[in-house]
Scaffold this active site. Structure first.
Site, mmCIF file in Angstrom:
data_model
loop_
_atom_site.group_PDB
_atom_site.id
_atom_site.type_symbol
_atom_site.label_atom_id
_atom_site.label_comp_id
_atom_site.label_asym_id
_atom_site.label_seq_id
_atom_site.Cartn_x
_atom_site.Cartn_y
_atom_site.Cartn_z
ATOM 1 N N ILE A 133 76.269 -55.406 69.019
ATOM 2 C CA ILE A 133 76.427 -54.564 67.955
ATOM 3 C C ILE A 133 75.404 -53.697 68.053
ATOM 4 O O ILE A 133 74.132 -54.133 67.626
ATOM 5 C CB ILE A 133 76.789 -55.132 66.714
ATOM 6 C CG1 ILE A 133 77.942 -55.835 66.935
ATOM 7 C CG2 ILE A 133 76.805 -53.968 65.723
ATOM 8 C CD1 ILE A 133 78.323 -56.814 65.800
ATOM 9 N N ASP A 185 84.981 -46.117 71.791
ATOM 10 C CA ASP A 185 83.887 -45.851 72.614
ATOM 11 C C ASP A 185 84.010 -44.626 73.420
ATOM 12 O O ASP A 185 83.059 -43.808 73.640
ATOM 13 C CB ASP A 185 83.016 -47.271 73.172
ATOM 14 C CG ASP A 185 84.189 -47.745 74.567
ATOM 15 O OD1 ASP A 185 85.259 -47.422 74.182
ATOM 16 O OD2 ASP A 185 83.573 -48.409 75.278
ATOM 17 N N GLY A 200 89.980 -46.228 74.005
ATOM 18 C CA GLY A 200 88.777 -47.052 73.321
ATOM 19 C C GLY A 200 87.992 -46.078 72.442
ATOM 20 O O GLY A 200 87.885 -45.162 72.884
#
Length: 270
Positions: free
Chosen positions: A12, A110, A108
């Site tokens: 993270i 990202d 996704g």
């Protein structure tokens, strides 16, 4: 300050941005689906304290996550302990990117964030190369349309699988070897990873450019992710290396959705 979080399968990555759109500090925590909300709260507070930053300076949060179970955990964390409703990068937020793919829901977060950042920072047509847990390449045309891309096993995943499945092969540092013809098992493995992924990136980018037609001849290429510097610096097809591209994309998305006065009310509905 704005806190952005990029929740990946391995780490993270967090960053704090000030009002001048500058990164004040960044830190990493290990992604652990078994940790509780309170455990992550303690880790976040420790990270802030370690950088001499008071928790109450945070007045906005945006999260990109490829680990769906983490979304409600962090949403509750910031709502209950900071009084902030974080933006989650998902359907319903304003991106400025048109998804010209067959399954937009499966894309996704990202990859969406990287597309937003690369198009905003460099213009289109643009190809993004993310050398992270997975290795992904995405194509965006001159009108800001997301055309699609590829997903490959990441360098770290590939190395772990190789070492675990081949009992006689040693663990090794992922680094740039002097030559492709390795003289030891260790340098042979380093060469396989380094030159193999260099070749993978350059070959796929060339294929992308060919399939994009006339726009492909003008397409720029930006590399990001944990291995972007190592692999991207020697790829003939890579024009820019931007390790914090995803974090910048999150900042840009926050501004598009919540910074303007007219958008603040809708932030609570996202």
């Amino acid at each position: 300050m704005l806190l952005v979080l990029d929740i990946g399968n391995t780490n993270i990555v967090s960053a704090l941005y000030n009002d001048e759109k500058k990164v004040v500090v960044t830190w990493r925590l290990q992604t652990d689906r078994h940790k509780t909300k309170d455990e992550y709260r303690i880790l976040m507070l420790e990270a802030l304290e370690g950088h001499s930053i008071a928790p109450d300076v945070i007045d906005g949060v945006i999260i990109s996550s490829v680990v769906p179970p983490m979304n409600p955990l962090f949403t509750a964390l910031f709502q209950e302990h900071w009084g902030i409703h974080p933006i989650i990068v998902q359907k319903g937020i304003k991106t400025g990117i048109n998804l010209r793919i067959d399954d937009p829901k499966g894309l996704g977060a990202d990859r969406i964030v990287n597309a937003v950042a690369s198009y905003h920072l460099y213009g289109g047509p643009i190809i993004t190369v993310d050398l992270g847990t997975a290795t992904t390449l995405c194509a965006i045309d001159s009108r800001g349309s997301f055309l699609g891309g590829v997903i490959c096993p990441g360098i770290g995943i590939s190395v772990e699988a190789l070492v675990e499945q081949a009992s006689k092969l040693p663990r090794f540092d992922i680094a740039r070897p002097a030559q492709a013809i390795g003289k030891t098992t260790r340098t042979s493995m380093q060469a396989g990873v380094y030159y193999g992924y260099r070749g993978l990136v350059d070959r796929l980018v060339k294929r992308f450019k060919a399939e994009m037609g006339e726009e492909g001849t003008r397409a720029k290429v930006v590399a990001t992710g944990g291995f972007a510097q190592l692999i991207g610096q020697d790829c003939s097809e890579v024009d820019y290396i931007h390790p914090s591209l995803t974090l910048e994309g999150l900042r840009i998305l926050y501004e598009r959705n919540c910074k303007q006065e007219v958008n603040r009310d809708r932030c609570d509905d996202l």
